[in-house]
Design an enzyme around this catalytic site. Structure first.
Site, short mmCIF file in Angstrom:
data_model
loop_
_atom_site.label_atom_id
_atom_site.label_comp_id
_atom_site.label_asym_id
_atom_site.label_seq_id
_atom_site.Cartn_x
_atom_site.Cartn_y
_atom_site.Cartn_z
N GLY A 1 0.91 -1.08 0.16
CA GLY A 1 0.10 0.03 -0.08
C GLY A 1 0.92 1.34 -0.04
N THR A 2 0.84 2.17 -0.89
CA THR A 2 1.95 2.91 -1.32
C THR A 2 1.61 4.09 -1.68
OG1 THR A 2 3.23 0.93 -1.96
CG2 THR A 2 3.96 2.89 -2.90
#
Lengths: 271, 241
Positions: B38-39
Site C-alpha cells: 500500500g503505497t
C-alpha cells in the site's frame, strides 16, 4: 591443399583436413554464379542495384523482384537462390518488428546485421541443414549516428559494413570499377545517388560477358536522405535513362593503362 | 496496536499452546499474508532529469512488515522504477527488466533508452495481466530525450506523462498535485513538489507511511536522499497549535 571436397564435403558438420568447411564454400559459389549485384553509398543516400538475366521471354517485366523492404527505412537485395533469399528477408522483417515491439524504437542497422549474421551462421552448424545460398545486401538508417549504412551478409555468417560492395558473377570486376569510381570522386562525399544509378548500370554492362549472357533487366532501389531515408524502388524513368547510358558507355578494358596513379593508396571499401 | 491485541485472530502465545510448538504455514494471515505495498509513489520530469519519490511502508494486512523499505529500484545506470502493488510481483518484474536491459545495453554499446525499459515493463505487465498486481512508474534520463516519466498501471498501459503518481495513497493527492504542478520547474522545485505531495499522501493513507525516499537522476548521475519523520513537510499535526 585440395580444392575438391572429395569425401569431406557431405555436410556442414565436417571439416576437411586443411580446416575448410566445403559445404559453406559451395554455398558461396552458388552466390558467385548468380547475377551481379551492387551497393553504393553516396553523400545523399545509398543505392542498390541488381542485374536479372531474362530467363524466358514469357516473363513479365518487373516481376521476380530481388529487392524487398524490411521496414520503412530498411531494405535488402538478395543474390543467389531467390527462394533462400526470401526466407532471409522474412526473418529480417520479423527481427525488425520484434525488436521494435520489445524495445520501443526502430532497430539499428548494426544490430539487424548482427541478428541476420547469427541466423545465417546457425545453418552452417548442423548436419541436417544446408547453408543459405544467398548473400544479402541491405541498407538501413541509424537514427542516433544520423547516417545510412550498407551491409552485406554472406552464406558463411560473416557480415561487414561497406561503402561499396558487389556480389555475384561479375563481382571481382565490379569491385575494381567501384574503387575507381571512389578514387575519381574523392570518396563518398563526391558522389550523388543519381550519378550512382548511372554508374551501376554502366558497371553491369561492362562486367557482363556479352557473348554468353542473355539480355537482362535492371532492378534498383535507394534510400535518399532528402526523402527521410525511406527505402523505395528507383523510378522507372531514371532506370531507363541509366540503362541507355550504361549500354552506350561500356568502360573499355584498361589493363595496360592503369588509371590509379602510383601515389594513391588502393581504397578499401569496407567501413 | 490495541486493536490487534483484541482481534480474536491474533494470539501471541498461540505457538506455545500448540502441540507442535509452531503455527502451521498459511494459517496466520498477518504473518503469512501476501506482502502488499500500500503505497504512495511519484515521479516528476524536469529539464535534464527526473525526481522520483516513494514512501517506505510494506504491509501484510494490518501488520507493517517493513517500515523502511526501498520501493525505488534501479534497472539500469540512469533508469529507475517506483514499485506499487504486490511486493513479490514487482520485485520479480524489475529483476527481469534489469536482466534484459543489461543485455540490451551491451548489444547497443551505449545506455538504453528509458522508453525501452518502459516498453519491457509494459510487455511483461500486459502479457501476464491475469496473474500480476503491479503498478509501476518507470523514469530516468537518456541522451535522446532527456528526463522522462512513464506510467504503467495495473492493466499494462504505457503512457508518458510530465509527472505520475501511483499506489493507494495517490488517490488522496490528485487535487493537490494538479494544483501545485507547473511546467518548467527546476530540480529543486520538483524535489519540493514530490516531498510535499508524498507527505500529504502518507498522512491520510493508512497503508503509506514511514520515511520519504527520493531519487534524483540526471546526466551526471543518481542522487538518493531520504526525508526522516521529523523533517516531513506535512503531517496531520503540522498545522495544529
Amino acid at each position: 591443399m585440395s580444392s575438391t571436397g572429395a569425401g569431406y564435403d557431405y555436410s556442414c558438420s565436417q571439416y576437411s583436413p586443411d580446416g575448410r568447411i566445403f559445404q559453406v564454400e559451395y554455398a558461396i559459389k552458388a552466390v558467385e554464379s548468380s547475377g551481379t549485384a551492387i551497393g553504393l553509398k553516396c553523400r545523399d543516400g545509398i543505392v542498390l542495384g541488381v542485374e536479372k538475366p531474362q530467363i524466358s521471354k514469357m516473363l513479365m517485366n518487373n516481376s521476380n523482384r530481388r529487392i524487398f523492404g524490411i521496414n520503412n527505412t530498411t531494405g535488402g537485395l538478395i543474390t543467389g537462390y531467390p527462394a533462400d533469399g526470401r526466407q532471409l528477408i522474412n526473418r529480417a522483417r520479423e527481427e525488425a518488428q520484434s525488436y521494435e515491439d520489445t524495445y520501443g524504437h526502430s532497430i539499428i542497422p548494426s544490430i539487424l546485421a548482427n541478428r541476420l549474421a547469427l541466423y545465417t551462421h546457425y545453418f552452417t552448424l548442423h548436419y541436417s541443414l544446408r547453408p543459405f545460398g544467398t548473400a544479402l545486401l541491405f541498407v538501413g538508417y541509424d537514427e542516433d549516428m544520423k547516417q545510412s549504412e550498407l551491409y552485406m551478409v554472406e552464406p558463411n555468417g560473416m557480415v561487414r559494413r561497406y561503402f561499396g560492395c558487389a556480389a555475384g558473377k561479375g563481382s571481382q570486376a565490379a569491385n575494381t570499377e567501384l574503387e575507381k569510381i571512389y578514387v575519381k570522386h574523392g570518396g563518398i562525399e563526391g558522389l550523388t545517388c543519381k550519378e550512382a544509378v548511372k554508374y551501376i548500370a554502366q558497371i553491369m554492362y561492362t562486367v557482363r560477358d556479352s557473348s554468353n549472357d542473355k539480355p537482362f533487366e535492371l532492378e534498383m532501389a535507394w534510400a535518399l536522405n532528402e526523402n527521410n531515408h525511406k527505402f523505395q524502388h528507383v523510378p522507372k524513368e531514371l532506370i531507363d535513362e541509366a540503362d541507355e547510358y550504361g549500354k552506350n558507355n561500356i568502360i573499355p578494358d584498361n589493363n595496360n593503362n592503369n588509371n590509379i596513379s602510383e601515389g594513391v593508396e588502393e581504397t578499401k571499401m569496407e567501413e | 496496536m490495541s486493536k490487534a491485541l483484541s482481534d480474536p485472530g491474533f494470539n501471541p502465545y498461540a505457538a506455545l499452546s500448540n502441540p507442535k510448538g509452531y503455527i502451521e504455514a498459511g494459517t496466520d494471515k498477518n504473518r503469512d499474508g501476501e506482502h502488499m505495498m500500500g503505497t504512495s509513489i511519484m515521479a516528476v520530469e524536469f529539464d535534464g532529469g527526473v525526481v522520483m519519490g516513494a514512501d517506505s511502508r510494506t504491509s501484510a494486512g494490518q501488520y507493517v512488515a517493513n517500515r523502511a523499505s526501498d520501493k525505488i529500484s534501479s534497472v539500469h545506470e540512469r533508469i529507475y522504477c517506483c514499485r506499487s502493488g504486490s511486493a513479490a510481483d514487482t520485485q520479480a518484474i524489475s529483476d527481469m527488466v534489469r536482466y534484459y536491459l543489461a543485455l540490451h545495453g551491451v548489444e547497443l554499446g551505449k545506455r538504453p533508452l528509458v522508453k525501452s525499459a518502459a516498453t519491457m515493463f509494459r510487455q511483461i505487465c500486459y502479457n501476464n495481466k491475469d496473474n500480476l498486481m503491479a503498478g509501476i512508474i518507470c523514469a530516468g534520463w537518456d541522451e535522446k530525450e532527456g528526463g522522462q516519466v512513464y506510467s504503467i498501471p495495473l492493466g499494462g498501459t504505457l503512457v508518458r506523462q510530465p509527472f505520475a503518481i501511483g499506489g493507494s495513497g495517490s488517490v488522496f493527492i490528485y487535487g493537490l498535485c494538479d494544483a501545485t504542478y507547473k511546467k518548467n520547474m527546476t530540480k529543486d522545485e520538483c524535489v519540493e513538489f514530490v516531498s510535499k505531495a508524498l507527505a500529504h499522501a502518507m498522512s491520510r493513507d493508512g497503508s503509506s507511511g514511514g520515511i520519504i525516499r527520493l531519487c534524483i537522476i540526471d546526466k551526471d548521475g543518481v542522487e538518493r536522499r531520504f526525508i526522516d519523520h521529523k523533517d516531513l513537510p506535512f503531517t496531520q499535526t503540522t498545522n495544529l497549535a
